[in-house]
Design a protein around this motif. Structure first.
Motif, PDB file in Angstrom:
ATOM      1  N   ARG A 224      76.594 -57.160 105.971  1.00 36.81           N
ATOM      2  CA  ARG A 224      77.067 -57.604 104.657  1.00 36.81           C
ATOM      3  C   ARG A 224      76.462 -58.954 104.258  1.00 36.81           C
ATOM      4  N   CYS A 225      75.139 -59.005 104.271  1.00 34.24           N
ATOM      5  CA  CYS A 225      74.398 -60.207 103.876  1.00 34.24           C
ATOM      6  C   CYS A 225      73.725 -60.058 102.519  1.00 34.24           C
ATOM      7  N   GLN A 226      73.988 -58.942 101.839  1.00 35.19           N
ATOM      8  CA  GLN A 226      73.365 -58.647 100.549  1.00 35.19           C
ATOM      9  C   GLN A 226      71.846 -58.574 100.659  1.00 35.19           C
ATOM     10  N   LEU A 227      71.390 -58.076 101.796  1.00 36.76           N
ATOM     11  CA  LEU A 227      69.956 -57.868 101.998  1.00 36.76           C
ATOM     12  C   LEU A 227      69.467 -56.718 101.135  1.00 36.76           C
ATOM     13  N   SER A 228      68.257 -56.837 100.651  1.00 34.93           N
ATOM     14  CA  SER A 228      67.649 -55.737  99.910  1.00 34.93           C
ATOM     15  C   SER A 228      66.293 -55.414 100.531  1.00 34.93           C
ATOM     16  N   SER A 229      65.744 -54.277 100.132  1.00 33.00           N
ATOM     17  CA  SER A 229      64.427 -53.868 100.615  1.00 33.00           C
ATOM     18  C   SER A 229      63.337 -54.200  99.610  1.00 33.00           C
ATOM     19  N   ILE A 230      63.600 -55.143  98.726  1.00 35.40           N
ATOM     20  CA  ILE A 230      62.589 -55.558  97.749  1.00 35.40           C
ATOM     21  C   ILE A 230      61.784 -56.690  98.364  1.00 35.40           C
ATOM     22  N   PHE A 231      60.571 -56.383  98.784  1.00 32.29           N
ATOM     23  CA  PHE A 231      59.729 -57.355  99.460  1.00 32.29           C
ATOM     24  C   PHE A 231      58.558 -57.762  98.581  1.00 32.29           C
ATOM     25  N   PRO A 232      58.184 -59.037  98.613  1.00 30.95           N
ATOM     26  CA  PRO A 232      57.005 -59.480  97.857  1.00 30.95           C
ATOM     27  C   PRO A 232      55.752 -58.743  98.308  1.00 30.95           C
ATOM     28  N   PRO A 233      54.750 -58.601  97.432  1.00 32.20           N
ATOM     29  CA  PRO A 233      53.531 -57.844  97.777  1.00 32.20           C
ATOM     30  C   PRO A 233      52.789 -58.376  98.995  1.00 32.20           C
ATOM     31  N   HIS A 234      52.885 -59.688  99.253  1.00 30.85           N
ATOM     32  CA  HIS A 234      52.108 -60.262 100.355  1.00 30.85           C
ATOM     33  C   HIS A 234      52.711 -59.982 101.718  1.00 30.85           C
ATOM     34  N   ILE A 235      53.951 -59.447 101.753  1.00 31.50           N
ATOM     35  CA  ILE A 235      54.595 -59.169 103.031  1.00 31.50           C
ATOM     36  C   ILE A 235      54.165 -57.792 103.533  1.00 31.50           C
ATOM     37  N   SER A 236      53.655 -57.789 104.757  1.00 33.60           N
ATOM     38  CA  SER A 236      53.197 -56.539 105.370  1.00 33.60           C
ATOM     39  C   SER A 236      53.968 -56.282 106.653  1.00 33.60           C
ATOM     40  N   PHE A 237      54.239 -55.012 106.942  1.00 34.94           N
ATOM     41  CA  PHE A 237      54.913 -54.633 108.170  1.00 34.94           C
ATOM     42  C   PHE A 237      53.928 -54.367 109.311  1.00 34.94           C
ATOM     43  N   ASP A 251      76.224 -52.446 105.569  1.00 37.39           N
ATOM     44  CA  ASP A 251      76.821 -53.051 104.366  1.00 37.39           C
ATOM     45  C   ASP A 251      75.844 -53.947 103.619  1.00 37.39           C
ATOM     46  N   ASN A 252      74.632 -53.466 103.406  1.00 35.42           N
ATOM     47  CA  ASN A 252      73.634 -54.184 102.621  1.00 35.42           C
ATOM     48  C   ASN A 252      73.121 -53.280 101.504  1.00 35.42           C
ATOM     49  N   ASN A 253      71.965 -53.592 100.973  1.00 33.04           N
ATOM     50  CA  ASN A 253      71.379 -52.782  99.889  1.00 33.04           C
ATOM     51  C   ASN A 253      70.009 -52.244 100.296  1.00 33.04           C
ATOM     52  N   LEU A 254      69.858 -51.883 101.533  1.00 35.77           N
ATOM     53  CA  LEU A 254      68.565 -51.438 102.050  1.00 35.77           C
ATOM     54  C   LEU A 254      68.274 -50.007 101.610  1.00 35.77           C
ATOM     55  N   ASN A 255      67.006 -49.760 101.258  1.00 38.79           N
ATOM     56  CA  ASN A 255      66.597 -48.405 100.901  1.00 38.79           C
ATOM     57  C   ASN A 255      65.524 -47.913 101.872  1.00 38.79           C
ATOM     58  N   ALA A 256      64.909 -46.800 101.548  1.00 38.60           N
ATOM     59  CA  ALA A 256      63.981 -46.142 102.469  1.00 38.60           C
ATOM     60  C   ALA A 256      62.746 -46.969 102.795  1.00 38.60           C
ATOM     61  N   SER A 257      62.462 -48.007 102.033  1.00 34.85           N
ATOM     62  CA  SER A 257      61.277 -48.818 102.318  1.00 34.85           C
ATOM     63  C   SER A 257      61.417 -49.629 103.612  1.00 34.85           C
ATOM     64  N   ILE A 258      62.611 -49.620 104.189  1.00 32.73           N
ATOM     65  CA  ILE A 258      62.814 -50.337 105.451  1.00 32.73           C
ATOM     66  C   ILE A 258      62.386 -49.482 106.648  1.00 32.73           C
ATOM     67  N   TYR A 259      62.208 -48.172 106.446  1.00 36.47           N
ATOM     68  CA  TYR A 259      61.906 -47.269 107.563  1.00 36.47           C
ATOM     69  C   TYR A 259      60.643 -47.631 108.342  1.00 36.47           C
ATOM     70  N   PRO A 260      59.522 -47.983 107.690  1.00 34.39           N
ATOM     71  CA  PRO A 260      58.312 -48.274 108.467  1.00 34.39           C
ATOM     72  C   PRO A 260      58.511 -49.377 109.513  1.00 34.39           C
ATOM     73  N   TRP A 261      59.360 -50.343 109.185  1.00 33.01           N
ATOM     74  CA  TRP A 261      59.641 -51.415 110.152  1.00 33.01           C
ATOM     75  C   TRP A 261      60.555 -50.925 111.267  1.00 33.01           C
ATOM     76  N   LEU A 262      61.607 -50.188 110.912  1.00 35.62           N
ATOM     77  CA  LEU A 262      62.570 -49.726 111.912  1.00 35.62           C
ATOM     78  C   LEU A 262      61.966 -48.715 112.880  1.00 35.62           C
ATOM     79  N   LEU A 263      61.037 -47.915 112.387  1.00 39.67           N
ATOM     80  CA  LEU A 263      60.495 -46.820 113.187  1.00 39.67           C
ATOM     81  C   LEU A 263      59.187 -47.193 113.862  1.00 39.67           C
TER      82      LEU A 263
END
Length: 416
Positions: A224-237, A251-263
């Protein structure tokens, strides 16, 4: 004459040995006394602690042992070094099992005198919303810092990175704390445990590269940190690797764009909680290759379809929680994807759209808790359930599952 000489020599030897023994005894006694002296409280540190006490409101006498006459190394919550006598631990954590009520007041800068302090725990107290004191970031020997649930406020400064010896950092559940960057984490190269739960990280866009740059970090809780998966263009995984064993991003706002990092292929995750986020659609196949994962929770999202099949001999799951999603495949197909998960103990698929007949779960010989309630299931309980003695909790309500005449006896066992 020879006999007299022999006896005389014997007495001389006994005298020498007695002197030696006495000398050793005296030295050992002196060492014990010196050790006792060494571990006595250093006066300036004692005065610093008494000044700290003066700034606290201690309504229930938690610090009653903190008196001028008492050696501060024997005070409650204090530990001194056996070698140097410096105070190295200050633990005033309030727990319901130990203390009934929190300390209040302020955190005095007199603690700066404790330059050898390694462990500081002021959690579960009530400091009335004061700003986190900046002087704490000058206690460079700190290895353990816990201010969780202590009602402090303010912005986390870059100076947190000065605490380069930190192994454990918990600032969670302080609802008036926020920050705009986690870049200071890159300096905490020994950190293994991080909890920033309920801290406002809305404007933090560098959290993934910041935590990934720390290879020692094994447990991270950002609930519950109000994290989102909106990353600036310069950030690479591409250079972001996961070293975590335990990761809670619920309890955040993460979407499917977080998968490449988690997996990430080399992931050693054992515990992953992504519940109550903004995850939609079908889970990617990478989840089926997470061989070390034992706990997975992705409840309260909008997942569809089923889940990816786990690779042969690559499933270590013991707990799987996917309730409150839109999973909409046949239950038999869903369970087939879990066929390699023979160590599964807890499975909750409730409040989805799973359909088809109820299946025989007895092949999951370790299963203790099963919840498939509020789906679209039909059919009957398999006869084999009568011998499924390891199952202690079963929830099937909200479906159209029929049981045999003696099914009530089975259910009675589950609810007894």
């Amino acid at each position: 004459m020879l006999r007299i000489f022999s006896f005389g020599l014997l007495f001389v030897l006994i005298g020498i040995l007695a002197d030696v023994g006495l000398g050793i005894g005296l030295r050992l006694g002196a060492t014990a006394i010196a050790t006792e002296v060494r571990i006595r409280c250093i006066e300036r540190e004692k005065q610093a602690l008494l000044s700290f006490k003066e700034g606290l409101v201690d309504e229930y006498g938690h610090l009653s042992s903190w008196t001028i006459k008492q050696d501060c190394c024997k005070w409650r919550g204090i530990k001194c070094s056996n070698q140097t006598s410096h105070v190295i631990k200050l633990n005033l954590q309030v727990t319901s099992r130990v203390w009934d009520d929190p300390l209040r007041g302020k955190i005095s800068p007199s603690l700066l005198e404790l330059q050898h302090l390694q462990y500081l725990d002021l959690s579960n107290n009530d400091f009335g919303g004061i700003q986190i004191p900046k002087f704490l970031y000058s206690l460079h020997e700190l290895r353990h810092l816990d201010l969780s649930q202590s009602n402090v406020s303010g912005s986390l400064p870059y100076e947190l990175g000065n605490l380069t010896s930190l192994i454990y950092l918990d600032l969670g559940e302080n609802f008036a704390v926020m920050t705009t960057t986690l870049s200071w984490l890159t300096h905490l190269t020994s950190l293994r445990h991080l909890d920033l739960s309920y801290i406002d990280l809305t404007n933090v866009t560098d959290w993934v590269p910041s935590v990934s740059a720390n290879p020692s970090l094994k447990k991270m809780i950002l609930r519950r940190c109000q994290l989102s998966s909106i990353f600036p263009p310069h950030i690479s995984f591409s250079n972001s690797t996961i070293s975590f064993i335990f990761l809670d991003l619920s309890d955040n706002n993460l979407n499917a764009s977080i998968y490449p990092w988690l997996l990430e292929p080399s992931s050693s995750l054992v515990h992953l909680d992504l519940s109550n986020n903004a995850l939609r659609g079908v889970l990617p196949s990478g989840f089926g290759s997470m061989g070390s994962l034992k706990y997975l929770e992705i409840s309260y999202n909008e997942l569809e379809g089923g889940i990816p099949k786990f690779t042969e001999n690559r499933c270590s799951l013991k707990s799987l929680f996917l309730y409150y999603n839109n999973l909409n495949v046949e239950l038999s197909d869903f369970m087939q994807t879990l066929s390699e998960c023979i160590s599964l103990e807890r499975l909750d698929l409730s409040s989805n759209r799973l359909n088809g007949s109820f299946v025989d779960f007895t092949s999951f010989s370790s299963l203790k808790e099963l919840d498939v309630s509020y789906n679209s299931l039909n059919g009957s309980f398999p006869k084999s359930f009568e011998k499924f003695s390891i199952l202690t909790s079963l929830s099937t309500g909200g479906n159209q599952i029929m049981g045999p005449p003696d099914q009530c006896l089975i259910l009675k066992r589950f609810h007894s």
